[in-house]
Design a protein around this motif. Structure first.
Motif, PDB file in Angstrom:
ATOM      1  N   ILE A 244       0.836  -1.201   0.000  1.00 24.10           N
ATOM      2  CA  ILE A 244       0.000   0.000   0.000  1.00 24.10           C
ATOM      3  C   ILE A 244       0.871   1.251   0.000  1.00 24.10           C
ATOM      4  CG2 ILE A 244      -1.633   1.352   1.384  1.00 24.10           C
ATOM      5  CD1 ILE A 244      -2.927  -1.297   2.198  1.00 24.10           C
ATOM      6  N   LYS A 245       1.953   1.222   0.739  1.00 21.93           N
ATOM      7  CA  LYS A 245       2.870   2.363   0.757  1.00 21.93           C
ATOM      8  C   LYS A 245       3.427   2.610  -0.635  1.00 21.93           C
ATOM      9  CE  LYS A 245       7.082   4.384   1.415  1.00 21.93           C
ATOM     10  NZ  LYS A 245       8.238   4.415   0.476  1.00 21.93           N
ATOM     11  N   THR A 246       3.804   1.536  -1.315  1.00 19.74           N
ATOM     12  CA  THR A 246       4.331   1.671  -2.680  1.00 19.74           C
ATOM     13  C   THR A 246       3.272   2.231  -3.606  1.00 19.74           C
ATOM     14  OG1 THR A 246       5.874  -0.169  -2.382  1.00 19.74           O
ATOM     15  CG2 THR A 246       5.290   0.412  -4.652  1.00 19.74           C
ATOM     16  N   TRP A 247       2.052   1.689  -3.540  1.00 12.22           N
ATOM     17  CA  TRP A 247       0.981   2.114  -4.448  1.00 12.22           C
ATOM     18  C   TRP A 247       0.578   3.570  -4.233  1.00 12.22           C
ATOM     19  CZ3 TRP A 247      -2.257  -2.782  -2.906  1.00 12.22           C
ATOM     20  CH2 TRP A 247      -1.622  -3.927  -3.444  1.00 12.22           C
ATOM     21  N   PHE A 253      -1.102   6.423  -6.486  1.00 10.23           N
ATOM     22  CA  PHE A 253      -2.471   6.006  -6.765  1.00 10.23           C
ATOM     23  C   PHE A 253      -3.391   6.330  -5.587  1.00 10.23           C
ATOM     24  CE2 PHE A 253      -0.392   3.044  -9.818  1.00 10.23           C
ATOM     25  CZ  PHE A 253      -1.083   3.445 -10.948  1.00 10.23           C
ATOM     26  N   GLY A 254      -4.661   6.645  -5.903  1.00 10.04           N
ATOM     27  CA  GLY A 254      -5.666   6.905  -4.887  1.00 10.04           C
ATOM     28  C   GLY A 254      -6.428   5.651  -4.518  1.00 10.04           C
ATOM     29  N   GLU A 255      -7.375   5.817  -3.581  1.00  8.34           N
ATOM     30  CA  GLU A 255      -8.172   4.680  -3.115  1.00  8.34           C
ATOM     31  C   GLU A 255      -8.888   3.982  -4.266  1.00  8.34           C
ATOM     32  OE1 GLU A 255     -10.779   5.547   0.223  1.00  8.34           O
ATOM     33  OE2 GLU A 255      -9.662   7.396   0.541  1.00  8.34           O
ATOM     34  N   ASP A 256      -9.481   4.781  -5.162  1.00  7.99           N
ATOM     35  CA  ASP A 256     -10.299   4.196  -6.221  1.00  7.99           C
ATOM     36  C   ASP A 256      -9.505   3.252  -7.109  1.00  7.99           C
ATOM     37  OD1 ASP A 256      -8.749   6.239  -7.212  1.00  7.99           O
ATOM     38  OD2 ASP A 256     -10.351   7.212  -8.363  1.00  7.99           O
ATOM     39  N   MET A 257      -8.254   3.603  -7.405  1.00  7.67           N
ATOM     40  CA  MET A 257      -7.450   2.753  -8.275  1.00  7.67           C
ATOM     41  C   MET A 257      -6.977   1.494  -7.556  1.00  7.67           C
ATOM     42  SD  MET A 257      -7.526   4.094 -11.200  1.00  7.67           S
ATOM     43  CE  MET A 257      -6.177   3.411 -12.164  1.00  7.67           C
ATOM     44  N   VAL A 258      -6.640   1.622  -6.279  1.00  2.00           N
ATOM     45  CA  VAL A 258      -6.227   0.441  -5.508  1.00  2.00           C
ATOM     46  C   VAL A 258      -7.394  -0.528  -5.365  1.00  2.00           C
ATOM     47  CG1 VAL A 258      -5.388  -0.387  -3.282  1.00  2.00           C
ATOM     48  CG2 VAL A 258      -4.432   1.698  -4.267  1.00  2.00           C
ATOM     49  N   LEU A 259      -8.592   0.010  -5.093  1.00  2.00           N
ATOM     50  CA  LEU A 259      -9.778  -0.858  -4.973  1.00  2.00           C
ATOM     51  C   LEU A 259     -10.120  -1.501  -6.306  1.00  2.00           C
ATOM     52  CD1 LEU A 259     -11.645  -1.461  -2.501  1.00  2.00           C
ATOM     53  CD2 LEU A 259      -9.992   0.360  -2.155  1.00  2.00           C
ATOM     54  N   LEU A 260      -9.903  -0.776  -7.406  1.00  2.00           N
ATOM     55  CA  LEU A 260     -10.162  -1.338  -8.730  1.00  2.00           C
ATOM     56  C   LEU A 260      -9.191  -2.487  -9.012  1.00  2.00           C
ATOM     57  CD1 LEU A 260     -11.736  -1.217 -11.385  1.00  2.00           C
ATOM     58  CD2 LEU A 260     -10.087   0.474 -12.206  1.00  2.00           C
ATOM     59  N   ALA A 261      -7.934  -2.314  -8.637  1.00  2.00           N
ATOM     60  CA  ALA A 261      -6.946  -3.387  -8.822  1.00  2.00           C
ATOM     61  C   ALA A 261      -7.315  -4.600  -7.977  1.00  2.00           C
ATOM     62  CB  ALA A 261      -5.555  -2.882  -8.444  1.00  2.00           C
ATOM     63  N   TYR A 262      -7.835  -4.342  -6.782  1.00  3.65           N
ATOM     64  CA  TYR A 262      -8.301  -5.440  -5.919  1.00  3.65           C
ATOM     65  C   TYR A 262      -9.429  -6.217  -6.600  1.00  3.65           C
ATOM     66  CZ  TYR A 262     -11.280  -7.539  -2.345  1.00  3.65           C
ATOM     67  OH  TYR A 262     -12.077  -8.403  -1.641  1.00  3.65           O
TER      68      TYR A 262
END
Length: 333
Positions: A244-247, A253-262
């Protein structure tokens, strides 16, 4: 004459919670499901680590711990001294690491700072310092407001160590305390870990402290969203927090992109693997994709079949070729 139901294997059945199928079937990997089914089959019984490894056929180191951790994080499997589905040493290590981890593995400077125990200062010395230093006066008064009571000796030592041991200006130390209390992470160990990180990163002004807090809050928001999405009841592992630190910090990246990758990870491989999500986000980073809309547009463009358009710049003209062939046959005739 006696009668009975010829149920065969149905004479011995056990229940599986609906939530396992409704919520976790796409997230849980094969090892996690094997472990849960075995424990459900023997409802209420406790098993040693050795017995579970033997019964489930786990051979690789960490297989059992990882399988158990998935369910422990969701409050479905419990463990204690007599239940080794999640060995106490591994569980304690995970809990402690999650409590103290602010960012990825500390730098060498941070390790040096934390390795030296803060020098103990007597209550009288603390009182004398406060009388002669207005900045310390403000720091200690605000700390008392945060704790909502007079500071105890241990807390006095903690607050003074932020300035004396970690070298943070009083204003920066105050911002650090406010951040930790806002996040509900007020253990001395956590506060000292944050202080060590800030000292290593040379955060010595209000502006730098504010910028660092914004980054940490962004990471915490992503962690919360991911925990909610995965319906976890415990903290994320140190490994997950490093991703998460890297992302968020390194790649922006914001929350929306991390959740989309998930979501894409679970859809594509039917389980959650941060390594897979990391590859997705890395490809987006390399291609300059920064929003869900751009990611969707990119995905759609990859699905479209390639069309070969007619071009006047072609190296040959089919009509011309056919004309030459016809003329040749006329000449030969």
């Amino acid at each position: 004459m006696k009668y009975s139901l010829n149920a065969g294997d149905w004479n011995s059945v056990f229940a599986v919670p609906s939530s396992v199928v409704d919520k976790y079937i796409k997230l849980a990997n094969g090892n996690a499901l094997k472990l849960l089914l075995f424990l459900l089959r023997h409802g209420g019984k406790e098993f040693t680590e050795e017995r579970l490894n033997a019964e489930l056929g786990f051979r690789e180191r960490g297989e059992l711990e990882d399988a158990a951790l998935f369910w422990i994080q969701r409050g479905i499997i419990r463990y204690d001294d007599g239940f080794a589905a999640a060995p106490e040493s591994r569980a304690d290590e995970t809990a402690k690491a999650s409590e103290t981890a602010v960012s990825p593995a500390p730098t060498a400077t941070a390790s040096t700072v934390t390795a030296v125990k803060p020098v103990t200062v007597s209550s009288g010395e603390v009182a004398d310092r406060i009388k002669t230093d207005k900045d310390l006066q403000v720091l200690f008064k605000e700390a008392e407001l945060l704790y909502a009571r007079p500071l105890r000796q241990r807390e006095n030592q903690l607050v003074i160590s932020l300035v004396d041991h970690y070298g943070l200006p009083a204003g920066v130390a105050l911002m650090l305390l406010n951040y930790c209390f806002k996040e509900g992470k007020t253990s001395p160990g956590y506060i000292q870990t944050v202080a060590a990180d800030w000292a290593a990163e040379e955060i010595d002004t209000i502006e730098l402290a504010n910028a660092r807090i914004l980054v940490l809050e962004k990471q915490n928001a992503v962690e919360t969203r991911l925990r909610d999405a995965m319906e976890m009841t415990t903290k994320l592992s140190v490994k997950m927090r490093r991703y998460i630190k890297t992302w968020t910090e390194d790649w922006g990246f914001g929350e929306d992109m991390v959740l989309l990758a998930y979501e894409k990870t679970v859809d594509q491989i039917s389980e959650w693997k941060p390594e897979y999500a990391n590859k997705i986000l890395e490809s987006w980073k390399n291609e300059g994709i920064r929003s869900p809309a751009a990611a969707e547009q990119n995905a759609q463009s990859r699905k479209k079949p390639l069309k070969v358009a007619a071009s006047s710049s072609s190296s040959f003209d089919m009509n011309d070729v056919m004309s030459k062939i016809k003329n040749r046959y006329k000449t030969e005739g």
